[in-house]
Design an enzyme around this catalytic site. Structure first.
Site, PDB file in Angstrom:
ATOM      1  CB  THR A   1      -0.863   0.047   1.280  1.00  0.00           C
ATOM      2  OG1 THR A   1       0.004   0.255   2.404  1.00  0.00           O
ATOM      3  CG2 THR A   1      -1.660  -1.247   1.470  1.00  0.00           C
TER       4      THR A   1
ATOM      5  CB  THR B   1      -1.521  -0.705  18.978  1.00  0.00           C
ATOM      6  OG1 THR B   1      -1.401   0.580  19.574  1.00  0.00           O
ATOM      7  CG2 THR B   1      -2.986  -0.911  18.623  1.00  0.00           C
ATOM      8  CG  ASP B   2       0.117   1.813  23.485  1.00  0.00           C
ATOM      9  OD1 ASP B   2      -0.305   2.114  22.351  1.00  0.00           O
ATOM     10  OD2 ASP B   2       0.992   2.480  24.084  1.00  0.00           O
ATOM     11  CD  GLU B   3      -3.170   4.295  18.892  1.00  0.00           C
ATOM     12  OE1 GLU B   3      -4.301   4.489  18.422  1.00  0.00           O
ATOM     13  OE2 GLU B   3      -2.137   4.737  18.377  1.00  0.00           O
TER      14      GLU B   3
ATOM     15  CE1 TYR C   1      -3.764   0.828  13.769  1.00  0.00           C
ATOM     16  CE2 TYR C   1      -3.577   2.196  15.731  1.00  0.00           C
ATOM     17  CZ  TYR C   1      -3.112   1.165  14.943  1.00  0.00           C
ATOM     18  OH  TYR C   1      -2.010   0.449  15.332  1.00  0.00           O
TER      19      TYR C   1
ATOM     20  CE  LYS D   1      -3.233  -3.690  15.258  1.00  0.00           C
ATOM     21  NZ  LYS D   1      -2.513  -4.571  14.308  1.00  0.00           N
TER      22      LYS D   1
END
Ligand code: NAD
Ligand code: TDX
Length: 332
Positions: free
Chosen positions: A36, A121-123, A148, A152
């Site tokens: 991408t 991810t920590d998000e 996003y 995840k």
């Protein structure tokens, strides 16, 4: 010796991982990457050809994925749409790659009995207050904020369900913000470095009080190798290197290291729903698997990263104009 399938291996963290594996282990690597806007084959230049094979394709393509998984010993799944600002502008690719792509890989490893490691991810945990004494742990409830991070989070839950329902041999890691070479110029640190190299002032969202917990990409790679080699199946490990800094401090440090006045930046429009603070407690990974970060001095790691961007203009230059045109439309 094993053959690892690395999805997203032409992206930032995936390519750093491929370099790490080839330089520090005897494993061979197959990279599956769609290339991408965020993927760059040049990020794999210089690696021994007999150790790395490259397949351009989509992780959401069931026939291709089944074929590639059938000839590998373990899958390390980095491929994702990874940028919050893009997810606010158009979420569709995030649902496709992060959810359908992960589902497609899980079905393939289930059929072939292949070991799977999922990069996250920590998000997924949402954000913390600036003065909260707690950090994220493996027990923190999921509370994602952006398109996003919600995709995840969804992908992590798919992995957990495939472990429990179908006995897939999977592990998950949730890491904090990475920095280092080969990171796309849309991201905070490379954007500011390349702005300064181009004579553009760095751009700070809002007041810049938001805190990120920085880790060098090589430390992320060593943690993932530890989990692949020694992690317990079905477990989640948080990866972090005690690197909390607010964005204002980071932009000031970048400016100073590049010989500019520390206040030579602009405040721009804040990100919608902007997470305030991320912070990782990686005690489980350290105590259980004996992992420790090697990059303990952020200023040194950042200086080396600045040097890398100075020396590799041909790598980042083709993306810079389009990226800044995107931000200009957003007023950022
Ligand atoms: P990146 O955007 O730099 O790279 C993503 C790569 O995936 C690109 O090479 C892209 O071509 C490829 N890709 C995208 N869609 C694909 C598809 N459908 N099929 C095959 N390949 C596809 O991302 P990154 O920053 O290197 O992040 C890699 C992983 O690490 C992601 O899963 C991300 O959620 C996670 N992560 C990133 C950070 C960070 O600080 N960047 C922190 C924690 C976790
Ligand atoms: O120009 C900018 N100015 C600015 O102040 C940009 C691009 C960002 N920012 C801020 C927003 C964030 O508080 O800097 C911080 C870091 O921004 P990003 O680099 O976009 O990262 P973040 O949103 O924190 O997410 C990153 O870490 C977790 C990765 O992009 C994700 O893939 C990962 O999951």
């Amino acid at each position: 010796m094993a053959r690892l399938l690395v999805t997203g291996g032409a992206g930032f963290i995936g390519s750093n991982f491929v370099h790490y594996v080839v330089n520090r282990t005897s494993h061979d690597v197959t990279v599956l990457d769609k290339l991408t806007y965020a993927g760059n084959r040049a990020s794999l230049d210089g690696l021994a050809k007999h150790r790395v094979s490259f397949i351009q394709g989509d992780v959401a393509d069931p026939a291709l994925v089944d074929d590639v998984v059938s000839s590998t010993d373990a899958v390390v799944h980095y491929a994702a749409e990874s940028h919050n600002d893009n997810s606010l502008a158009d979420s569709h690719p995030f649902l496709h790659t992060n959810l359908i792509g992960t589902y497609t890989l899980l079905e393939a490893v289930r059929r072939h009995g292949t070991r799977f490691h999922h990069i996250s991810t920590d998000e997924v945990y949402g954000d913390l207050e600036l003065d909260d004494h707690q950090r994220f742990t493996e027990e923190t409830p999921y509370n994602p904020s952006s398109p996003y991070s919600s995709t995840k989070a969804g992908s992590d839950l798919l992995v957990r369900a495939w472990v429990r329902s179908f006995g897939v041999a999977a592990t998950i890691s949730n890491c904090s913000n990475n920095y280092g070479p080969y990171q796309h110029v849309e991201k905070f640190i490379p954007r500011q470095i390349t702005n300064i190299l181009r004579g553009i002032r760095p751009k700070l969202y809002g007041e810049g009080r938001n805190v990120r917990d920085w880790i060098h990409a090589d430390d992320h790679s060593s943690a993932v190798m530890s989990i692949l080699e020694k992690g317990r199946i079905g477990e989640t490990y948080l990866i972090g290197a005690d690197g909390e800094k607010d964005n204002k401090a980071v932009v000031e440090l970048v400016l100073t290291l590049m010989g500019r006045p520390a206040d030579a930046y602009d405040h721009v429009k804040d990100r919608a729903g902007h997470d305030l603070r991320y912070a990782i407690d990686s005690t489980k990974l350290r105590d259980e698997l004996g992992w420790h970060p090697q990059y303990r001095n952020f200023e040194q790691g950042l200086s080396a990263t600045i040097e890398w961007y100075r020396d590799h203009e041909e790598w980042w230059s083709p993306s810079k104009e389009l990226t800044e045109a995107f931000y200009a439309r957003l007023g950022q």
